[in-house]
Design a protein around this motif. Structure first.
Motif, short mmCIF file in Angstrom:
data_model
loop_
_atom_site.label_atom_id
_atom_site.label_comp_id
_atom_site.label_asym_id
_atom_site.label_seq_id
_atom_site.Cartn_x
_atom_site.Cartn_y
_atom_site.Cartn_z
N LYS A 43 0.83 -1.20 0.00
CA LYS A 43 0.00 0.00 0.00
C LYS A 43 0.87 1.26 0.00
CE LYS A 43 -3.92 -2.07 2.31
NZ LYS A 43 -3.83 -2.91 3.52
N LEU A 46 -0.26 7.13 3.03
CA LEU A 46 -1.17 8.25 2.79
C LEU A 46 -0.45 9.50 2.29
CD1 LEU A 46 -3.97 9.51 2.98
CD2 LEU A 46 -3.63 9.79 5.44
N TYR A 47 0.67 9.83 2.94
CA TYR A 47 1.31 11.11 2.61
C TYR A 47 1.86 11.15 1.19
CZ TYR A 47 6.18 9.55 2.98
OH TYR A 47 7.39 8.94 2.76
N LYS A 49 0.10 9.73 -1.41
CA LYS A 49 -1.00 9.64 -2.37
C LYS A 49 -1.26 11.01 -3.00
CE LYS A 49 -3.24 5.67 -0.35
NZ LYS A 49 -4.30 5.15 0.51
N ASP A 94 -0.70 14.40 7.14
CA ASP A 94 -0.49 13.46 6.03
C ASP A 94 -1.62 13.52 5.00
OD1 ASP A 94 1.80 12.72 7.27
OD2 ASP A 94 1.29 10.60 7.55
N SER A 95 -2.81 13.95 5.42
CA SER A 95 -3.96 13.93 4.52
C SER A 95 -4.03 15.15 3.62
CB SER A 95 -5.28 13.91 5.31
OG SER A 95 -5.27 12.87 6.24
N ARG A 115 -5.74 14.01 0.28
CA ARG A 115 -5.21 12.78 -0.34
C ARG A 115 -6.16 11.60 -0.17
NH1 ARG A 115 -0.06 14.43 -1.38
NH2 ARG A 115 0.64 16.11 -0.04
N LEU A 116 -7.28 11.82 0.48
CA LEU A 116 -8.30 10.77 0.62
C LEU A 116 -9.65 11.45 0.74
CD1 LEU A 116 -7.93 9.29 4.24
CD2 LEU A 116 -7.61 11.65 3.57
N ASP A 120 -13.51 8.86 4.17
CA ASP A 120 -12.48 7.91 4.60
C ASP A 120 -11.75 8.40 5.84
OD1 ASP A 120 -13.18 6.29 2.53
OD2 ASP A 120 -11.55 6.94 1.20
N VAL A 139 -2.08 5.64 8.73
CA VAL A 139 -1.41 6.52 7.77
C VAL A 139 -0.45 5.76 6.86
CG1 VAL A 139 -1.64 8.66 9.08
CG2 VAL A 139 0.33 7.17 9.49
#
Ligand SMILES: C[S@@+](CC[C@H](N)C(=O)[O-])C[C@H]1O[C@@H](n2cnc3c(N)ncnc32)[C@H](O)[C@@H]1O
Lengths: 359, 250
Positions: A43, A46-47, A49, A94-95, A115-116, A120, A139
């Protein structure tokens, strides 16, 4: 044999037998027996994406408020074992494409890039609070030393205590001297997990130094390989799948350094672990048998035949009694094989590591 | 460096005078070799770093204060120590409760607090997500605090500035040779040593910026600008000037 060619060949073996899919090469051919669907790509944290979602600043602030309220509802032992306030800030960091946006006094109908999906974000925080899902799995990364390592369910989240192993190795390499040029030799990280120690060591070795990281778990092998490639160290570090020394028979007697943080929690303690650990982290990474010593003793017994003379070893233990036990074991049973044995405390003052050299 | 400013007021200045006994009582710090032995159990401390909390930890043990002239380590030596040596003189705490740690525990305990045993000075850092990086920042802060708080006595009559001080001076200084390289600014880790030497001089000339400037081949204005360029340096100089009844620099 020349180390560069050693690592190259092992790199190929690895690719063929375990169908590691490097992030960058979607064109690479997978010759695995396992169907790819069971062996998905690691995967993306997150940071990393792309920030392709948007929401209004006011919706985001609403989420933040909701999340704070949810965190303040948790019981005392949860509160004590986590820094939820900080975790929420890090999750937002991170998002968001621009994490500073929450500090500014922008108009509330301004759009912010995420980023999401906002939904979510709600889901993830609910999982954090209700399921005790570890923050790092949420994350998808952990900040460890100066690295940001990708982690996911199935691979142990590297611990701050373990950071010291890299310093111990660095001291030995930079100390140079009587044991020859260990920094340009072959290093082994047994039970590499996310690849944390292997990568940390890979970055302090000399130009000719190489690291092989070994793990039994598919997820660990995939995640570690991903992390190695993210730091562009694939020419220096190879990740092999297998049980402890089994994939290393070709390196017998040639290893300059061997380090390991093997599973060391006594089986009986697994049930009582903090929920984030016991319910979510892989048991294969934690359970060290009845007394927690099975893997450590196994590794220690095999280390003598892997290391070359003057080679260095460092093991992480469950601490204190376990550490002294391992030390005594090595000093008595392996008197002939090892010298200069030491117990090294972690930063909390707990006797944590045993280090030494192959005689 | 927000944490540092809070700290400054809480510590008295240490005076170090190697070799010669002094007419006024001065604090002499004995070089204490502390083995690397961090505190085993610590009570978690509150997340906001207040100066009162920090000053509470300040202490100079009687064994650290001595009139014995040999075996004295100057503050300069503290600041010049390698990270490893300096760390070995510290108690290292992370925010943590007791317990076995390691694989047992998943808590992002990233804050680091260092207590320098010979002086009792405390530095901490918690802004990063990695404990490793916070430890490095705490060390940089400790070095800067040592430079600010530990004084070496110098004799203004025979004074010649050490290289590390020349290196932080602007190029227009008349005594600064080309061998000093380009000017070292406050963001360079070497700045602490130069700052310490500058404070030693300013203390020796009783806080007079004009007198210090003469010794450094600078105009009073140029030295003032250097002092004002770094918040902690400015604050240290101004505290000293205020204590001597002089106007603070602006
Ligand atoms: C405590 S984790 C350490 C992970 C990583 N080195 C770290 O420090 O974060 C132990 C690792 O050993 C692996 N492991 C368990 N049994 C193994 C075996 N028989 N052979 C190889 N690796 C094994 C687990 O999958 C896990 O990744």
């Amino acid at each position: 044999m020349n180390l560069t060619s050693l690592v190259r060949t092992s790199h190929i073996t690895r690719t063929f037998t375990h169908s590691i899919k490097p992030i960058s090469s979607s064109s690479s051919v997978s010759l695995s027996h396992t169907p790819t669907s069971l062996n998905p790509k690691p995967k993306t944290p997150l940071y990393l994406k792309p920030p392709i979602y948007t929401t209004s600043l006011s919706s985001l602030k609403k989420f933040q408020k909701w999340a704070k309220t949810l965190s303040s509802s948790v019981n005392a032992s949860f509160k004590d074992s986590s820094n939820l306030h900080q975790e929420l800030n890090w999750l937002l960091q991170d998002s968001l494409q621009n994490p500073n946006i929450l500090q500014t006094h922008e108009e509330n109908d301004n759009l912010v890039a995420l980023r999401l999906k906002l939904d979510d974000l709600y889901d993830l925080w609910t999982q954090r609070i209700e399921k005790r899902r570890p923050f790092q799995y949420i994350v998808g990364c952990e900040h460890w030393r100066d690295l940001i390592l990708s982690v996911e369910e199935g691979v142990l989240i590297p611990r701050p205590e373990t950071e010291l192993i890299v310093d111990l190795v660095n001291d030995v390499i930079k100390g140079g001297g009587e044991n020859g040029d260990l920094g340009n030799g072959l290093w082994v990280d047994l039970g590499t997990g996310s690849g944390a120690i292997a990568i940390g060591i890979g970055r302090v070795l000399g130009d000719l130094g190489r690291v092989v990281g070994v793990d039994l778990s598919d997820v660990a092998v995939r995640v570690a390989s991903y992390n190695v490639e993210r730091y562009n160290l694939q020419d220096k570090i190879s990740i092999k799948q297998g049980s402890w020394f089994e994939p290393l028979s070709e390196f017998k007697g040639q290893v300059a350094g061997l380090v390991s943080n093997p599973p060391y929690i006594p089986s009986g303690h697994i049930d009582g672990l903090q929920p984030e650990v016991g319910r979510h982290e892989p048991i294969l990474a934690l359970d060290g048998g009845d007394d927690g010593m099975s893997d450590l003793l196994h590794i220690c017994n095999g280390a003598a035949s892997m290391l070359k003379s003057g080679g260095f070893l460092a093991f992480e233990t469950n601490g204190e009694d376990h550490c002294r036990f391992l030390f005594d074991h090595m000093e008595t049973i392996h008197k002939e094989s090892f010298c200069n044995l030491k117990i090294v405390p972690d930063f909390a003052g707990i006797q944590r590591f045993v280090t030494g050299f192959r005689s | 460096m927000a944490g540092v400013h809070l700290l400054i007021k809480s510590f008295p200045t240490f005076l170090l005078r190697p070799n010669t006994p002094s007419p006024t009582p001065l604090l002499l710090l004995r070089h204490i070799q502390t083995p690397f032995k961090p505190l085993k159990k610590t009570t978690p401390f509150p997340p906001n770093q207040t100066s009162s909390l920090l000053s509470r930890h300040y202490s100079t043990t009687s064994s650290a204060v001595t009139n014995d002239d040999d075996d004295v380590s100057g503050g300069r030596e503290f600041v010049a120590l390698s990270d490893e040596k300096l760390l070995s003189q510290c108690d290292v705490d992370t925010y943590k409760s007791s317990g076995p740690g390691g694989q047992h525990r998943n808590k992002r305990e990233t804050a680091v607090r260092l207590k320098h045993i010979p002086t009792g000075i405390i530095a901490q850092a918690s802004e990063d997500r990695s404990q490793h990086k916070n430890r490095a920042s705490a060390l940089v802060r400790l070095r800067s605090l040592l430079a600010l708080k530990v004084r070496n006595t110098v004799d203004p009559e025979t004074y010649t500035p050490p290289l590390e001080l020349l290196q932080i001076l602007p190029a227009k200084s008349t005594i600064r040779g080309s061998e000093c390289g380009s000017q070292i600014g406050p963001n360079n880790p070497k700045f602490a040593l130069g700052m310490q030497a500058l404070l030693d001089l300013i203390f020796a000339v009783e806080g007079s910026v004009a007198d210090a400037a003469k010794k450094l081949g600078l105009s009073t204005g140029a030295l003032s600008r250097l002092i004002l360029s770094d918040d902690s340096l400015r604050q240290a100089v101004n505290e000293f000037r205020t204590s001597k009844g002089m106007k603070p620099l602006k």
